[in-house]
Scaffold this active site. Structure first.
Site, mmCIF file in Angstrom:
data_model
loop_
_atom_site.group_PDB
_atom_site.id
_atom_site.type_symbol
_atom_site.label_atom_id
_atom_site.label_comp_id
_atom_site.label_asym_id
_atom_site.label_seq_id
_atom_site.Cartn_x
_atom_site.Cartn_y
_atom_site.Cartn_z
ATOM 1 N N ASP A 290 -13.794 -5.700 -38.535
ATOM 2 C CA ASP A 290 -12.629 -6.702 -38.856
ATOM 3 C C ASP A 290 -13.379 -7.947 -39.332
ATOM 4 O OD1 ASP A 290 -13.348 -7.367 -36.504
ATOM 5 O OD2 ASP A 290 -11.657 -7.897 -35.751
ATOM 6 N N ASP A 292 -13.804 -10.703 -38.095
ATOM 7 C CA ASP A 292 -14.943 -11.367 -37.087
ATOM 8 C C ASP A 292 -15.954 -10.510 -36.440
ATOM 9 O OD1 ASP A 292 -13.068 -10.710 -35.523
ATOM 10 O OD2 ASP A 292 -13.293 -11.868 -33.972
HETATM 11 C C1 G16 Z 1 -7.592 -9.317 -29.611
HETATM 12 C C2 G16 Z 1 -8.335 -9.078 -28.117
HETATM 13 C C3 G16 Z 1 -8.347 -7.598 -27.874
HETATM 14 C C4 G16 Z 1 -6.916 -7.034 -27.721
HETATM 15 C C5 G16 Z 1 -6.537 -7.236 -29.094
HETATM 16 C C6 G16 Z 1 -4.857 -6.867 -29.367
HETATM 17 O O1 G16 Z 1 -8.469 -8.485 -30.478
HETATM 18 O O2 G16 Z 1 -9.586 -9.609 -28.132
HETATM 19 O O3 G16 Z 1 -8.869 -7.689 -26.637
HETATM 20 O O4 G16 Z 1 -6.987 -5.512 -27.682
HETATM 21 O O5 G16 Z 1 -6.331 -8.630 -29.380
HETATM 22 O O6 G16 Z 1 -3.850 -7.574 -28.878
HETATM 23 P P1 G16 Z 1 -2.574 -7.588 -29.551
HETATM 24 O O7 G16 Z 1 -1.891 -6.220 -29.140
HETATM 25 O O8 G16 Z 1 -1.912 -8.368 -28.189
HETATM 26 O O9 G16 Z 1 -2.105 -7.942 -30.792
HETATM 27 P P2 G16 Z 1 -8.964 -9.366 -31.849
HETATM 28 O O10 G16 Z 1 -9.843 -8.494 -32.427
HETATM 29 O O11 G16 Z 1 -7.597 -9.743 -32.489
HETATM 30 O O12 G16 Z 1 -9.631 -10.633 -31.210
#
Ligand code: G16
Length: 562
Positions: A290, A292
Site C-alpha cells: 500500500d 505507506d
Molecule cells: C490500519 C491499522 C491496521 C488495521 C487496519 C484496518 O491499517 O494499522 O492495524 O487492521 O487499519 O482498519 P479498519 O478496518 O478500521 O479500516 P493501515 O494500513 O490503514 O494503517
C-alpha cells in the site's frame, strides 16, 4: 542566525479524533488554516514533560501535502523545545521504516504522515499519526488524550522564520529561543535495508531470484503501486537481490497522488498486478504494497491468491526458514479478531501462546514488548513480527521468498500442503464503502439488538442447504494481558457451533461516510481446495439476512471483496 518562537491564537476544530491508525481526513481539511497546526501541537502537548530536549522521527509516504505538513512540524517542534528531528530525505519514510528508526535511534517517537492505503492527491486523503517509543502506533490512551486536547486548544507555538529544507541528507543546526534545534535529514532506506539484511539470508534470496545451475531464476513481480515502497524495493529487490528493474518490479516511483490509483493491495485495487501475473505464466510470485508500505498482498503463479490469514499461518509454520527467528527463538502468535483462525491451529501444534486482539496494529505492541509475541497479522493485508512494531509489507515478501527458497515449492503447493496438514479456514471480507453514516449506525444498532435477544444462543439460521446454530453472539471486547487496559465494542461477532464466524464492524480508517466490513470465516478439515466464494455462499447469505444490510443501506453488492 537567532530565531524566536511565537504563540499563535487558534480555536478548536471538531472531529480531530484519531481512528484505527491516526487522523485521516481529506487533504482540503488538513489545508484549512490552523487545522494541521492544532493537531500537531496537541500531539506534542500529549507527550508532556518528555517533550523538551527530545528527538523525533518525521516522514511519510510522500503523498500530497506531506511537504507542507513537515514544514509545519519543524516550526512547531522547534518552538516547543524539541531538540532534534530526524527526517527522511524529501520527507520519505515508509511506516515500517519509521518504526525501525524510532527503535534504532532510541527516540521518543515519530510523526508519520500518511493515510496509508487511502488514495492521495489534492482531492483525496492525508493523515497524521504518532508512534511511541517502542516504534508502534500510539495506544488508545495516548490518542484519547490528543483528542481531548484538540477540543480545547487555544494556541500553538510556532517559529515563523525557520526555513529548513529536507531534500539533501545532512545536519542543520538552528538557534531557536537561545537553544540548539537540530534537523538531521537521512537516507530514507539505509537503516531499513540494514535491518532486513540482519533478519534474512540475502545471499540465499539473491540465488533464488537470480537462479543457479540447478534452478532457473524465480520470477517475481513486485508492485509498489506508486507508493513509498518503490524506494525500498529498488534498494532491496533490484540492487541487493538482483531482480530486473524492467520485468520484476513496477510502479516504483513514489508519486504524491499514487498515479490516481487506490494504493491498497487487494484483489480489487491491485487488479492490474493480478491480471499481469495471470497473463504471464513466467511469473512465480506477485506482491503489492500500500501507499505507506505496511500492507502486502501475495499471489502465486497464475495469480493464485493467498489470503492474509493463510499467509500468516504459513509464515508461522515455517519460521525456521528465517535466520532472525532461528537466532532469537519464537514466542507466541497473534491475530486481530476478524482475521481467520488459521494461525491458531499452527500455534496449537507448535505449542505456542495465541492471542486474539482488536483490529489495529497498536494492540500487538505490549505483547511484543513483553516478549510474549513474535509473529502476528491481520486480515487487512498486514503481516509482521517483533523486529519492529508496525506491520511490514516488504518483510512479508522476504519471509515468503525465504520459505520458497527453503522448501523449493511453488506458492500454491505450499498452501495446499498447509491445508492438508491443518485443514482450511475459508475466509472472505465484504466491504461496503462510503455508506451513509446514519444507515451504517442503524444497521449496527440492529445487530446489537440481535445479539441482545435472550434466545440468541441456540438459534438456527439456514441458507443454501446449510444450517448454522449460534454458539456465541457478542460485541468483542479485549483486556490487554500486559497493562490490563480494556477495549470495548470492537465488532459484532456471531459464532456458530461448527466454528463458522460472521463479524460486522465499521472501519476506522476512512475519511468520509462509513465503511461497513463484514467478515465470513468457516473451517473445513478435509475439503480444502474448493472456491472460497462458493464454499462461503450459505454463510454469507445468513450474514446478510441477520444484518439486513440491504434494507439499511440500499446496497446490493459490496464495493470490494477480498
Ligand atoms: C490500519 C491499522 C491496521 C488495521 C487496519 C484496518 O491499517 O494499522 O492495524 O487492521 O487499519 O482498519 P479498519 O478496518 O478500521 O479500516 P493501515 O494500513 O490503514 O494503517
Amino acid at each position: 542566525m537567532s530565531l524566536f518562537s511565537t504563540v499563535v491564537a487558534t480555536t478548536p476544530f471538531e472531529g480531530q479524533k484519531p481512528g484505527t491508525s491516526g487522523l485521516r481526513k481529506k487533504v482540503k481539511v488538513f489545508m484549512e488554516k490552523n487545522y494541521t497546526e492544532n493537531f500537531v501541537q496537541c500531539i506534542l502537548d500529549a507527550l508532556g514533560d518528555k517533550l523538551k530536549g527530545s528527538t523525533l522521527i518525521v516522514g511519510g509516504d510522500g503523498r500530497y501535502f506531506s511537504k507542507q505538513a513537515i514544514n509545519i512540524i519543524i516550526r512547531i517542534a522547534a518552538a516547543n523545545g524539541v531538540h532534534k528531528l530526524i527526517i527522511g530525505q524529501r520527507g520519505i519514510l515508509s511506516t515500517p521504516a519509521v518504526s525501525s528508526l524510532i527503535r534504532t535511534h532510541k527516540v521518543l517517537g515519530g510523526i508519520v504522515l500518511t493515510a496509508s492505503h487511502n488514495p492521495g492527491g489534492i482531492r483525496n486523503d492525508f493523515g497524521i499519526k504518532f508512534n511511541i517509543e517502542n516504534g508502534g502506533p500510539a495506544p488508545d490512551s495516548f490518542t484519547d488524550t490528543v483528542y481531548e486536547l484538540t477540543k480545547k486548544i487555544t494556541e500553538y507555538k510556532f517559529t515563523p522564520d525557520l526555513d529548513c529544507e529536507f531534500h539533501q541528507t545532512g545536519t542543520q543546526i538552528f538557534q531557536v529561543d537561545g537553544r540548539n534545534f537540530v534537523v538531521e535529514v537521512i537516507d530514507s532506506s539505509d537503516d531499513y535495508v540494514a535491518l532486513m539484511k540482519e533478519i534474512f539470508d540475502f545471499p540465499k534470496l539473491r540465488e533464488l531470484i537470480r537462479g543457479n545451475e540447478k534452478r532457473p531464476p524465480f520470477q517475481v513481480l513486485i508492485d509498489s503501486m506508486n507508493g513509498v515502497t518503490g524506494v525500498y524495493v529498488t534498494r532491496i529487490f533490484v540492487e541487493e537481490l538482483g531482480a530486473s528493474p524492467d520485468t520484476n518490479v513496477r510502479r516504483i516511483i513514489p508519486l504524491d497522488n499514487f498515479g490516481e490509483i487506490h494504493p491498497d493491495p487487494n484483489l480489487t485495487y491491485a487488479k492490474d498486478l493480478v491480471d499481469k501475473v495471470k497473463g504471464d505464466p513466467t511469473y512465480d510470485l506477485g506482491a503489492a504494497f500500500d501507499g505507506d508500505g505496511d500492507r502486502n498482498m501475495i499471489i502465486g503463479k497464475n495469480a493464485f491468491f493467498v489470503t492474509p490469514s493463510d499467509s500468516l499461518a504459513v509464515i508461522a509454520n515455517n519460521l525456521d526458514c528465517i535466520p532472525y527467528f532461528k537466532k532469537k527463538g519464537v514466542y507466541g502468535f497473534a491475530r486481530s479478531m476478524p482475521t481467520a483462525a488459521a494461525v491458531d491451529r499452527v500455534a496449537a501444534k507448535l505449542n505456542k501462546e495465541m492471542f486474539e486482539v482488536p483490529t489495529g496494529w497498536k494492540y500487538f505492541g505490549n505483547l511484543m514488548d513483553a516478549e510474549r509475541l513474535s509473529l502476528c497479522g491481520e486480515e487487512s493485508f498486514g503481516t509482521g513480527s517483533d523486529h519492529i512494531r508496525e506491520k511490514d509489507g516488504i518483510w512479508a515478501v522476504l519471509a515468503w521468498l525465504s520459505i520458497i527458497s527453503h522448501k523449493n515449492m511453488s506458492v500454491e503447493d505450499i498452501l495446499t500442503e498447509h491445508w492438508k496438514t491443518y485443514g482450511r479456514n475459508y475466509f472472505t471480507r465484504y466491504d461496503y464503502e462510503e455508506c451513509d453514516s446514519n444507515d451504517a449506525n442503524d444497521m449496527m444498532s440492529h445487530l446489537e439488538q440481535i445479539i441482545a435477544q435472550p434466545d440468541i444462543v441456540g438459534k438456527t439460521y439456514s441458507a443454501g442447504g446449510k444450517t448454522y446454530k449460534v454458539k456465541v453472539a457478542d460485541n468483542f471486547s479485549y483486556v490487554d494481558p500486559i497493562d490490563k487496559s480494556v477495549t470495548k465494542n470492537q465488532g459484532i461477532r456471531i459464532l456458530f457451533d461448527d466454528g463458522s464466524r460472521i463479524i460486522y464492524r465499521l472501519s476506522g480508517t476512512g475519511s468520509s461516510g462509513a465503511t461497513i466490513r463484514a467478515y465470513f470465516d468457516s473451517y473445513e478439515k478435509d475439503n480444502v481446495t474448493s472456491e472460497a466464494q462458493v464454499m462461503l455462499k450459505p454463510l454469507i447469505a445468513v450474514g446478510l439476512e441477520i444484518s439486513q444490510l440491504k434494507q439499511f443501506t440500499g446496497r446490493d453488492e459490496p464495493t470490494v471483496i477480498t
